[in-house]
Scaffold this motif. Structure first.
Motif, PDB file in Angstrom:
ATOM      1  N   MET A   1      17.883   8.524  58.783  1.00  0.00           N
ATOM      2  CA  MET A   1      17.408   9.595  59.664  1.00  0.00           C
ATOM      3  C   MET A   1      15.897   9.490  59.851  1.00  0.00           C
ATOM      4  O   MET A   1      15.206   8.855  59.061  1.00  0.00           O
ATOM      5  N   LYS A   2      15.421  10.113  60.917  1.00  0.00           N
ATOM      6  CA  LYS A   2      13.987  10.229  61.161  1.00  0.00           C
ATOM      7  C   LYS A   2      13.611  11.699  61.038  1.00  0.00           C
ATOM      8  O   LYS A   2      14.284  12.566  61.602  1.00  0.00           O
ATOM      9  N   LEU A   3      12.533  11.964  60.328  1.00  0.00           N
ATOM     10  CA  LEU A   3      12.108  13.338  60.066  1.00  0.00           C
ATOM     11  C   LEU A   3      10.987  13.735  61.005  1.00  0.00           C
ATOM     12  O   LEU A   3       9.965  13.048  61.096  1.00  0.00           O
ATOM     13  N   GLY A   4      11.175  14.848  61.710  1.00  0.00           N
ATOM     14  CA  GLY A   4      10.160  15.347  62.633  1.00  0.00           C
ATOM     15  C   GLY A   4       9.866  16.814  62.399  1.00  0.00           C
ATOM     16  O   GLY A   4      10.602  17.515  61.696  1.00  0.00           O
ATOM     17  N   VAL A   5       8.780  17.276  63.017  1.00  0.00           N
ATOM     18  CA  VAL A   5       8.424  18.696  62.959  1.00  0.00           C
ATOM     19  C   VAL A   5       8.087  19.158  64.373  1.00  0.00           C
ATOM     20  O   VAL A   5       7.342  18.492  65.094  1.00  0.00           O
ATOM     21  N   ASN A   6       8.672  20.280  64.762  1.00  0.00           N
ATOM     22  CA  ASN A   6       8.411  20.858  66.073  1.00  0.00           C
ATOM     23  C   ASN A   6       7.055  21.562  66.044  1.00  0.00           C
ATOM     24  O   ASN A   6       6.815  22.437  65.208  1.00  0.00           O
ATOM     25  N   LEU A   7       6.169  21.188  66.974  1.00  0.00           N
ATOM     26  CA  LEU A   7       4.804  21.714  66.947  1.00  0.00           C
ATOM     27  C   LEU A   7       4.635  23.026  67.717  1.00  0.00           C
ATOM     28  O   LEU A   7       3.509  23.491  67.894  1.00  0.00           O
ATOM     29  N   LEU A   8       5.728  23.654  68.121  1.00  0.00           N
ATOM     30  CA  LEU A   8       5.613  25.004  68.665  1.00  0.00           C
ATOM     31  C   LEU A   8       5.091  25.978  67.615  1.00  0.00           C
ATOM     32  O   LEU A   8       4.644  27.075  67.950  1.00  0.00           O
ATOM     33  N   CYS A   9       5.116  25.575  66.353  1.00  0.00           N
ATOM     34  CA  CYS A   9       4.569  26.444  65.305  1.00  0.00           C
ATOM     35  C   CYS A   9       3.049  26.550  65.385  1.00  0.00           C
ATOM     36  O   CYS A   9       2.455  27.437  64.766  1.00  0.00           O
ATOM     37  N   VAL A  10       2.405  25.633  66.141  1.00  0.00           N
ATOM     38  CA  VAL A  10       0.944  25.699  66.259  1.00  0.00           C
ATOM     39  C   VAL A  10       0.473  25.940  67.690  1.00  0.00           C
ATOM     40  O   VAL A  10      -0.677  26.347  67.898  1.00  0.00           O
ATOM     41  N   GLY A  11       1.330  25.726  68.688  1.00  0.00           N
ATOM     42  CA  GLY A  11       0.881  25.957  70.055  1.00  0.00           C
ATOM     43  C   GLY A  11       1.881  25.503  71.093  1.00  0.00           C
ATOM     44  O   GLY A  11       2.796  24.723  70.794  1.00  0.00           O
ATOM     45  N   GLY A  12       1.691  25.992  72.315  1.00  0.00           N
ATOM     46  CA  GLY A  12       2.570  25.623  73.407  1.00  0.00           C
ATOM     47  C   GLY A  12       2.099  24.402  74.173  1.00  0.00           C
ATOM     48  O   GLY A  12       2.878  23.756  74.868  1.00  0.00           O
ATOM     49  N   LEU A  13       0.813  24.083  74.055  1.00  0.00           N
ATOM     50  CA  LEU A  13       0.240  22.877  74.654  1.00  0.00           C
ATOM     51  C   LEU A  13      -0.542  22.157  73.566  1.00  0.00           C
ATOM     52  O   LEU A  13      -1.528  22.684  73.049  1.00  0.00           O
ATOM     53  N   ALA A 228      28.150  18.085  56.363  1.00  0.00           N
ATOM     54  CA  ALA A 228      28.917  17.915  57.589  1.00  0.00           C
ATOM     55  C   ALA A 228      28.237  16.938  58.539  1.00  0.00           C
ATOM     56  O   ALA A 228      28.896  16.093  59.164  1.00  0.00           O
ATOM     57  N   VAL A 229      26.913  17.048  58.654  1.00  0.00           N
ATOM     58  CA  VAL A 229      26.174  16.143  59.538  1.00  0.00           C
ATOM     59  C   VAL A 229      26.314  14.701  59.069  1.00  0.00           C
ATOM     60  O   VAL A 229      26.573  13.786  59.866  1.00  0.00           O
ATOM     61  N   LYS A 230      26.158  14.475  57.782  1.00  0.00           N
ATOM     62  CA  LYS A 230      26.258  13.115  57.255  1.00  0.00           C
ATOM     63  C   LYS A 230      27.662  12.549  57.431  1.00  0.00           C
ATOM     64  O   LYS A 230      27.842  11.357  57.697  1.00  0.00           O
ATOM     65  N   GLN A 231      28.674  13.399  57.314  1.00  0.00           N
ATOM     66  CA  GLN A 231      30.053  12.941  57.471  1.00  0.00           C
ATOM     67  C   GLN A 231      30.356  12.471  58.890  1.00  0.00           C
ATOM     68  O   GLN A 231      31.253  11.663  59.101  1.00  0.00           O
ATOM     69  N   THR A 232      29.598  12.968  59.863  1.00  0.00           N
ATOM     70  CA  THR A 232      29.794  12.512  61.251  1.00  0.00           C
ATOM     71  C   THR A 232      29.178  11.140  61.496  1.00  0.00           C
ATOM     72  O   THR A 232      29.408  10.541  62.552  1.00  0.00           O
ATOM     73  N   GLY A 233      28.377  10.653  60.560  1.00  0.00           N
ATOM     74  CA  GLY A 233      27.691   9.384  60.757  1.00  0.00           C
ATOM     75  C   GLY A 233      26.351   9.518  61.448  1.00  0.00           C
ATOM     76  O   GLY A 233      25.708   8.511  61.770  1.00  0.00           O
ATOM     77  N   PHE A 234      25.913  10.740  61.658  1.00  0.00           N
ATOM     78  CA  PHE A 234      24.621  10.971  62.314  1.00  0.00           C
ATOM     79  C   PHE A 234      23.491  10.344  61.498  1.00  0.00           C
ATOM     80  O   PHE A 234      23.423  10.492  60.286  1.00  0.00           O
ATOM     81  N   ASP A 235      22.581   9.664  62.197  1.00  0.00           N
ATOM     82  CA  ASP A 235      21.437   9.071  61.521  1.00  0.00           C
ATOM     83  C   ASP A 235      20.216   9.095  62.441  1.00  0.00           C
ATOM     84  O   ASP A 235      19.422   8.153  62.457  1.00  0.00           O
ATOM     85  N   GLY A 236      20.084  10.185  63.206  1.00  0.00           N
ATOM     86  CA  GLY A 236      19.005  10.285  64.186  1.00  0.00           C
ATOM     87  C   GLY A 236      17.897  11.213  63.738  1.00  0.00           C
ATOM     88  O   GLY A 236      17.605  11.352  62.547  1.00  0.00           O
ATOM     89  N   TRP A 237      17.293  11.899  64.731  1.00  0.00           N
ATOM     90  CA  TRP A 237      16.163  12.790  64.455  1.00  0.00           C
ATOM     91  C   TRP A 237      16.629  14.104  63.841  1.00  0.00           C
ATOM     92  O   TRP A 237      17.495  14.788  64.399  1.00  0.00           O
ATOM     93  N   ILE A 238      16.037  14.439  62.710  1.00  0.00           N
ATOM     94  CA  ILE A 238      16.178  15.768  62.118  1.00  0.00           C
ATOM     95  C   ILE A 238      14.809  16.424  62.192  1.00  0.00           C
ATOM     96  O   ILE A 238      13.840  15.933  61.606  1.00  0.00           O
ATOM     97  N   VAL A 239      14.731  17.511  62.941  1.00  0.00           N
ATOM     98  CA  VAL A 239      13.443  18.138  63.254  1.00  0.00           C
ATOM     99  C   VAL A 239      13.398  19.544  62.678  1.00  0.00           C
ATOM    100  O   VAL A 239      14.286  20.364  62.953  1.00  0.00           O
TER     101      VAL A 239
END
Length: 282
Positions: A1-13, A228-239
């Motif tokens: 998986m790739k780990l991300g963070v949504n930056l709406l916590c700091v601003g809209g732009l 459940a997510v791992k059982q589906t084979g998902f290995d993408g972005w987790i944000v």
């Protein structure tokens, strides 16, 4: 998986003023950041892309349909045309940003209700617009991740069952779903069953606590969700997605009237630690 963070916590732009948050993401080992695409121009996102390249951060992005007069599902040809033009703008900005996925509720305008659920014609118009959007995104090597929201924010797409049917209607390999644990906590009888139903169609997993604070500090059963997510084979972005009260326009939009975390430093640290631990033991 790739780990991300949504930056709406700091601003809209996200611009020079928010680059400290991007550095914080680097410091805490995130693979990338999820950039809000809510305003600005493709040139703005191209400039940001170069700064993120310098930091070694990959990126996803999130976007919305902001106005009722630019609704791609509308039966009014002029309104629908503006809505489709907005979807094109999203793809142009995401391309300039170098985003791998385009997520968010870019279907019907948030907070606009008709008094009923989505009609067949609304779905067909939306599906046509999103099929064409997916085709444009695919040519740029991107995938779409449309986000169902809870019933208090939209009438258009609320549940995993609806999301699966809508994905089948759009019928494009670059089109999928952004599964958000906050919205699903409200709408689903069982999150593991909802995730199982969407197996193969989740392009981004949004990890968001029931109060929009730090994941793992609230009511959501993330043990079951990650299994459940791992059982589906998902290995993408987790944000990780959390909202604070420090950005007035976002606080108003997300109904956040009180602080949901002590500091961005604690949010970024604790969120990354929690998600990695959950993924490892799932």
């Amino acid at each position: 998986m790739k780990l991300g963070v949504n930056l709406l916590c700091v601003g809209g732009l996200i611009d020079e003023l928010q680059l400290h948050a991007c550095q914080m993401a680097v410091d805490h080992g995130y693979d990338g950041v999820e950039i809000p695409v809510l305003e600005g121009t493709p040139n703005d996102y191209g400039q940001l892309a170069r700064k993120l390249d310098d930091l070694g951060l990959q990126r996803t992005c999130t976007a919305i349909t902001p106005r009722a007069d630019a609704d791609p599902t509308s039966n009014d040809p002029d309104i629908r045309s503006r809505g489709i033009a907005h979807l094109d703008w999203i793809v142009d900005c995401a391309t300039a940003l170098g985003a791998q996925t385009v997520g968010g509720p870019f279907h019907a305008p948030i907070g606009c209700f008709t008094g009923t659920g989505p009609t067949h014609d609304e779905w067909q118009r939306g599906a046509e617009a999103h099929h064409n959007m997916a085709e444009r995104a695919a040519r740029q090597g991107m995938r779409l991740a449309l986000e169902p929201l809870n019933r208090f924010e939209t009438h258009f797409l609320n549940t995993a069952e609806q999301a699966l049917r809508y994905t089948q209607t759009v019928d494009h390999p670059a089109f999928g779903i952004m599964y958000d644990t906050f919205h699903a906590h409200i709408e689903e009888k069982s999150q593991p069953e909802a995730i199982k139903a969407l197996s193969g169609h989740i392009n981004v997993l949004h990890v968001s606590e029931n109060d929009r604070g730090i994941p793992g500090t609230g009511q959501i059963d993330f043990d079951a969700i990650f299994r459940a997510v791992k059982q589906t084979g998902f290995d993408g972005w987790i944000v990780m997605e959390a909202f604070g009260a420090g950005v007035p326009e976002l606080a108003a939009a997300t109904r956040i009237w009180r602080p949901m975390f002590e500091s961005h430093e604690k949010l970024f640290h604790d969120g990354a630690t929690f998600i990695r631990q959950q993924w490892t033991r799932a």
